[in-house]
Design a protein around this motif. Structure first.
Motif, PDB file in Angstrom:
ATOM      1  N   PRO A  35       0.821  -1.226   0.000  1.00 54.01           N
ATOM      2  CA  PRO A  35       0.000   0.000   0.000  1.00 54.01           C
ATOM      3  C   PRO A  35       0.851   1.271   0.000  1.00 54.01           C
ATOM      4  O   PRO A  35       0.521   2.244  -0.679  1.00 54.01           O
ATOM      5  N   LEU A  39       1.011   4.073  -3.072  1.00 52.62           N
ATOM      6  CA  LEU A  39       0.713   5.486  -2.853  1.00 52.62           C
ATOM      7  C   LEU A  39       1.860   6.380  -3.337  1.00 52.62           C
ATOM      8  O   LEU A  39       1.632   7.450  -3.896  1.00 52.62           O
ATOM      9  N   GLN A 237      -6.844   2.933   1.936  1.00 58.10           N
ATOM     10  CA  GLN A 237      -6.071   3.404   0.795  1.00 58.10           C
ATOM     11  C   GLN A 237      -6.936   3.468  -0.457  1.00 58.10           C
ATOM     12  O   GLN A 237      -6.893   4.453  -1.213  1.00 58.10           O
ATOM     13  N   SER A 241      -8.168   6.952  -2.464  1.00 58.77           N
ATOM     14  CA  SER A 241      -7.654   7.236  -3.803  1.00 58.77           C
ATOM     15  C   SER A 241      -8.718   7.146  -4.874  1.00 58.77           C
ATOM     16  O   SER A 241      -8.440   7.388  -6.048  1.00 58.77           O
TER      17      SER A 241
END
Length: 242
Positions: A35, A39, A237, A241
């Motif tokens: 993750p 990112l 996450q 996003s």
């Protein structure tokens, strides 16, 4: 600090932490680091974490290879091979955000069901199914630990670490081949993965005291906690996003 330096610094810390967890529990590096790396720079994923996934198991196998459950591994690989092919198609055709959200939810469901039961049955069907799901998620996202780890949650520390290490080594090798075949393994991903091997090795070395602590009958609880926390990270996450 440029983008690459940021990836190597913060991503390196995530890989270090993930290697500490995986060195002690048997899985977790992809769950912790993937993750963060996604990112920081989605273009290097999932190839970069697969380079680390290919290398870290060798350190575990060097000392604990005799504890591999070869029969269970065979069933897991039987499911992993077609699962990896499906994962390759997912990388090409399906949004990674939708897949990550689905993975997170399913892992949480599995953790809740497992925590409420004495143990999850480990047989040919469950191990093959776990291998298939791990193949899909591992190839598509670099996170293939939870399905197979949950099946082995009741195993002793050395056996779960050794069996998962051999499975992850073979899995990462297949995933890298598939990613290269579908054109999703750029040179930057390979270079980033190679650079992250240094913090990965450091994390594994630090995990030695953790292994001794977890071998005192705490592996099952550690597996469930790591899986649940990682699933929550994936969900947050993905929602952040989207």
């Amino acid at each position: 600090m440029d983008d690459l330096a940021l990836v190597l610094t913060i991503g390196g810390l995530a890989v270090f932490a993930g290697a500490v967890v995986q060195g002690g529990v048997g899985f977790g590096m992809g769950l912790v680091a993937a993750p963060v790396l996604t990112l920081l720079d989605p273009s290097v994923m999932p190839g970069a974490i697969q380079v680390a996934n290919l290398t870290l198991p060798l350190f575990t196998l060097a000392s604990e290879w005799r504890r591999v459950d070869w029969r269970g591994l065979g069933f897991a690989v039987l499911g992993r091979v077609p699962g990896g092919l499906v994962g390759g198609a997912v990388v090409v055709y399906i949004s990674i955000h939708h897949l990550s959200l689905f993975i997170g939810v399913m892992v949480l469901v599995a953790v809740v069901l497992t925590a409420r039961a004495v143990s999850l049955p480990r047989n040919g069907l469950t191990t093959t199914t776990a291998g298939f799901v791990s193949g899909v998620t591992g190839t598509a996202t670099g996170i293939g630990g939870p399905p197979i780890a949950l099946v082995y949650q009741s195993a002793k520390g050395p056996q779960i670490r050794a069996t998962l290490a051999m499975f992850f080594f073979l899995s990462a090798a297949q995933s890298l081949v598939i990613l290269a075949a579908v054109g999703r393994l750029p040179a930057l991903a390979l270079g980033t993965g190679a650079a992250l091997l240094v913090p990965m090795i450091a994390g594994f070395l630090v995990s030695a005291p953790l292994r001794r602590y977890l071998d005192g009958g705490k592996v099952r609880a550690a597996v469930l906690v790591v899986a649940a926390l990682s699933a929550l990270v994936l969900i947050v996450q993905t929602l952040a996003s989207s």
